[in-house]
Design an enzyme around this catalytic site. Structure first.
Site, PDB file in Angstrom:
ATOM      1  N   GLU A 159       0.815  -1.318   0.021  1.00 53.65           N
ATOM      2  CA  GLU A 159       0.043   0.037  -0.107  1.00 53.65           C
ATOM      3  C   GLU A 159       0.846   1.304   0.032  1.00 53.65           C
ATOM      4  O   GLU A 159       0.513   2.158   0.794  1.00 53.65           O
ATOM      5  CB  GLU A 159      -0.987  -0.096   1.433  1.00 53.65           C
ATOM      6  CG  GLU A 159      -1.760  -1.232   1.263  1.00 53.65           C
ATOM      7  CD  GLU A 159      -2.813  -1.081   2.380  1.00 53.65           C
ATOM      8  OE1 GLU A 159      -2.667  -0.457   3.220  1.00 53.65           O
ATOM      9  OE2 GLU A 159      -3.823  -2.032   2.295  1.00 53.65           O
ATOM     10  N   ASN A 200       2.545  -4.641  -3.525  1.00 51.91           N
ATOM     11  CA  ASN A 200       0.919  -5.117  -3.352  1.00 51.91           C
ATOM     12  C   ASN A 200       0.101  -4.083  -3.003  1.00 51.91           C
ATOM     13  O   ASN A 200       0.690  -2.782  -2.157  1.00 51.91           O
ATOM     14  CB  ASN A 200       1.053  -6.157  -1.905  1.00 51.91           C
ATOM     15  CG  ASN A 200      -0.421  -6.777  -1.816  1.00 51.91           C
ATOM     16  OD1 ASN A 200      -0.995  -7.349  -2.860  1.00 51.91           O
ATOM     17  ND2 ASN A 200      -0.661  -6.657  -0.461  1.00 51.91           N
ATOM     18  N   HIS A 236     -10.171  -6.355  -1.929  1.00 55.09           N
ATOM     19  CA  HIS A 236     -11.228  -6.349  -1.163  1.00 55.09           C
ATOM     20  C   HIS A 236     -12.402  -5.598  -1.633  1.00 55.09           C
ATOM     21  O   HIS A 236     -12.200  -4.513  -1.987  1.00 55.09           O
ATOM     22  CB  HIS A 236     -10.813  -5.563   0.080  1.00 55.09           C
ATOM     23  CG  HIS A 236      -9.376  -6.022   0.754  1.00 55.09           C
ATOM     24  ND1 HIS A 236      -9.760  -7.264   1.483  1.00 55.09           N
ATOM     25  CD2 HIS A 236      -8.270  -5.895   1.198  1.00 55.09           C
ATOM     26  CE1 HIS A 236      -8.604  -7.709   2.174  1.00 55.09           C
ATOM     27  NE2 HIS A 236      -7.523  -6.721   1.667  1.00 55.09           N
ATOM     28  N   GLU A 265      -5.537 -10.775  -1.536  1.00 57.95           N
ATOM     29  CA  GLU A 265      -6.136 -10.525  -0.146  1.00 57.95           C
ATOM     30  C   GLU A 265      -7.838 -10.638  -0.537  1.00 57.95           C
ATOM     31  O   GLU A 265      -8.533 -10.054   0.196  1.00 57.95           O
ATOM     32  CB  GLU A 265      -6.136  -9.154   0.696  1.00 57.95           C
ATOM     33  CG  GLU A 265      -4.441  -9.185   0.792  1.00 57.95           C
ATOM     34  CD  GLU A 265      -4.170  -8.046   1.524  1.00 57.95           C
ATOM     35  OE1 GLU A 265      -5.026  -7.322   2.042  1.00 57.95           O
ATOM     36  OE2 GLU A 265      -2.941  -7.682   1.690  1.00 57.95           O
ATOM     37  N   ASP A 267     -11.747 -10.829  -0.676  1.00 57.67           N
ATOM     38  CA  ASP A 267     -12.703 -11.145   0.110  1.00 57.67           C
ATOM     39  C   ASP A 267     -14.137 -10.380  -0.803  1.00 57.67           C
ATOM     40  O   ASP A 267     -13.657  -9.237  -1.096  1.00 57.67           O
ATOM     41  CB  ASP A 267     -12.867 -11.064   1.542  1.00 57.67           C
ATOM     42  CG  ASP A 267     -12.057  -9.467   2.019  1.00 57.67           C
ATOM     43  OD1 ASP A 267     -12.246  -8.465   1.080  1.00 57.67           O
ATOM     44  OD2 ASP A 267     -11.688  -9.570   3.023  1.00 57.67           O
TER      45      ASP A 267
HETATM   46  C1  XIL Z   1      -5.721  -6.495   8.495  1.00 55.42           C
HETATM   47  C2  XIL Z   1      -5.963  -7.511   9.354  1.00 55.42           C
HETATM   48  O1  XIL Z   1      -6.731  -8.632   8.808  1.00 55.42           O
HETATM   49  C3  XIL Z   1      -6.596  -7.115  10.889  1.00 55.42           C
HETATM   50  O2  XIL Z   1      -6.495  -8.326  11.624  1.00 55.42           O
HETATM   51  C4  XIL Z   1      -5.758  -6.006  11.277  1.00 55.42           C
HETATM   52  O3  XIL Z   1      -6.130  -5.489  12.559  1.00 55.42           O
HETATM   53  C5  XIL Z   1      -5.440  -4.993  10.499  1.00 55.42           C
HETATM   54  O4  XIL Z   1      -4.945  -5.416   9.397  1.00 55.42           O
HETATM   55  N1  XIL Z   1      -4.712  -4.746   3.776  1.00 55.42           N
HETATM   56  C6  XIL Z   1      -3.583  -5.464   4.236  1.00 55.42           C
HETATM   57  C7  XIL Z   1      -3.847  -6.257   5.387  1.00 55.42           C
HETATM   58  O5  XIL Z   1      -2.547  -5.315   3.440  1.00 55.42           O
HETATM   59  O6  XIL Z   1      -2.788  -6.402   6.027  1.00 55.42           O
HETATM   60  C8  XIL Z   1      -4.807  -5.899   6.459  1.00 55.42           C
HETATM   61  O7  XIL Z   1      -5.118  -6.874   7.186  1.00 55.42           O
HETATM   62  C9  XIL Z   1      -6.207  -5.724   5.635  1.00 55.42           C
HETATM   63  C10 XIL Z   1      -6.076  -4.822   4.575  1.00 55.42           C
END
Ligand code: XIL
Length: 350
Positions: A159, A200, A236, A265, A267
């Site tokens: 990020e 990423n 996401h 990631e 979802d």
């Molecule tokens: C999130 C985790 O799922 C949580 O448990 C934590 O509190 C915060 O981070 N993008 C990312 C991940 O790259 O590292 C994040 O994970 C979700 C969004």
């Protein structure tokens, strides 16, 4: 600049569950586990894993049976693995890596650099450029060195772009300057020469200002020989889905740079409570995203941010939303699971 057509999908080392003796798998395995079907497509199907859930029998069993790639959800982040300047704490991440290895799974390391979940000693330390570089070198040497040969793919930086495609303001940009990114990749490459090294981000899956900025930035890194091997699309998303055509076009241009592509990631959240219609819409989104990956030879894996609604970051981070994963809170497969399964089964039918 490297620019070549890819002949082979990126191949990570993982096994079909069917091949693992003494794994956690068999008891709860459904007829044909997702990982076996995905392996027939040449890709890994993965999930972020949270250490605190590992002692739940249904969690560990479903994970071992169904998935072939594991991402430690929080355990490799700075605040957990590097809690004090001179102290590293590997126990929890080690436990997840050991579980992955015992089950023939590949490990996706997350992440060597981020603007969140950093320890106070780092953010409040008031360090200048040279000291920040020393700290970064110590961190990446130690962490990527500790897991050298055991992590297939590292999110080296996470990020680091704003939505307009410029570099994100962070302690790294502010105190080191933009070259912290190439430094991180060089350090990671020295510490683990075999890992695939990835940049990423989120909201970068379609052609937009952020992905345009990333494209220009990564093209420049590659032209200068910086060891960047892949791009991660977090994905996401919601049950409204994404513009799959734009996703395909975007993947194509990054693949043409010679990069691996990973969905890192995934979802697909919905407004709670779930309805038959929202579960069906979710299944369609999972299926179309998986299909886009399978249609792109550079796409090396589909990794989700969890696998069961019993353990997902969504409800606490986005109140009112949830049910984002293919297993429900009781570990029963949802329509999204069936959609992934059906899409992966098409590979062996071809
Ligand atoms: C999130 C985790 O799922 C949580 O448990 C934590 O509190 C915060 O981070 N993008 C990312 C991940 O790259 O590292 C994040 O994970 C979700 C969004």
């Amino acid at each position: 600049m490297r620019s070549h057509a890819r002949l082979d999908r990126p191949r990570l080392q993982f096994a079909a569950a069917a091949l693992i003796a003494g794994s956690l798998a068999p008891a709860a395995a459904l007829a044909q586990p997702l990982r076996d079907l995905a392996s027939g497509c040449g890709i890994g199907i993965g999930a972020a894993v949270t250490y605190s859930a590992l002692n739940e029998p249904a969690y560990a069993t479903t994970l071992g049976a169904e998935l072939s790639v594991v991402t430690p959800e929080n355990e490799m982040k700075w605040s957990n693995i590097h809690p004090q300047r001179t102290q590293f704490s590997f126990d929890r991440a080690d436990a997840i890596v050991a579980l992955a290895e015992a089950n023939g799974m590949a490990v996706h390391g997350h992440t060597l650099l981020w603007h969140q979940q950093n320890p106070g000693w780092l953010t409040n330390g008031g360090f200048g450029r040279d000291e920040m570089i020393q700290i970064l070198a110590d961190h990446i040497d130690t962490v990527a060195g500790h897991y050298s040969g055991r992590v297939a793919v590292w999110d080296v930086v996470n990020e680091v772009f704003e939505s307009d495609g410029s570099l994100r303001r962070s302690i790294w940009l502010d105190r080191v300057g933009p070259d912290y990114i190439e430094l991180a990749f060089q350090l990671a490459s020295n510490a683990d020469p075999n890992a695939r090294l990835v940049i990423n981000d989120y909201s970068n899956e379609t052609i937009n200002a952020k992905s345009n900025g990333m494209y220009a930035f990564i093209s420049d890194l590659l032209a200068r020989g910086v060891p960047v091997h892949g791009i991660g699309f977090q994905l996401h998303v919601t049950t409204s889905g994404i513009n799959v055509q734009s996703f395909a076009d975007n993947m194509r241009r990054f693949a043409a740079l010679g990069l691996d592509i990973y969905i890192t990631e995934l979802d697909v959240r919905m407004q709670l409570p779930p309805t038959a219609a929202s579960l069906a819409a979710q299944a369609n989104v999972y299926r179309s995203i998986a299909g886009a990956c399978l249609d792109q030879p550079a796409c090396g894996g589909i990794w989700m941010w969890g696998f069961t609604d019993a353990h997902s970051w969504i409800p606490s981070f986005m109140p009112g939303w949830g049910a984002a994963l293919p297993f429900d809170e009781r570990y029963a497969p949802k329509p999204a699971y069936d959609a992934l399964s059906a899409r992966f089964a098409e590979c062996s039918a071809r």
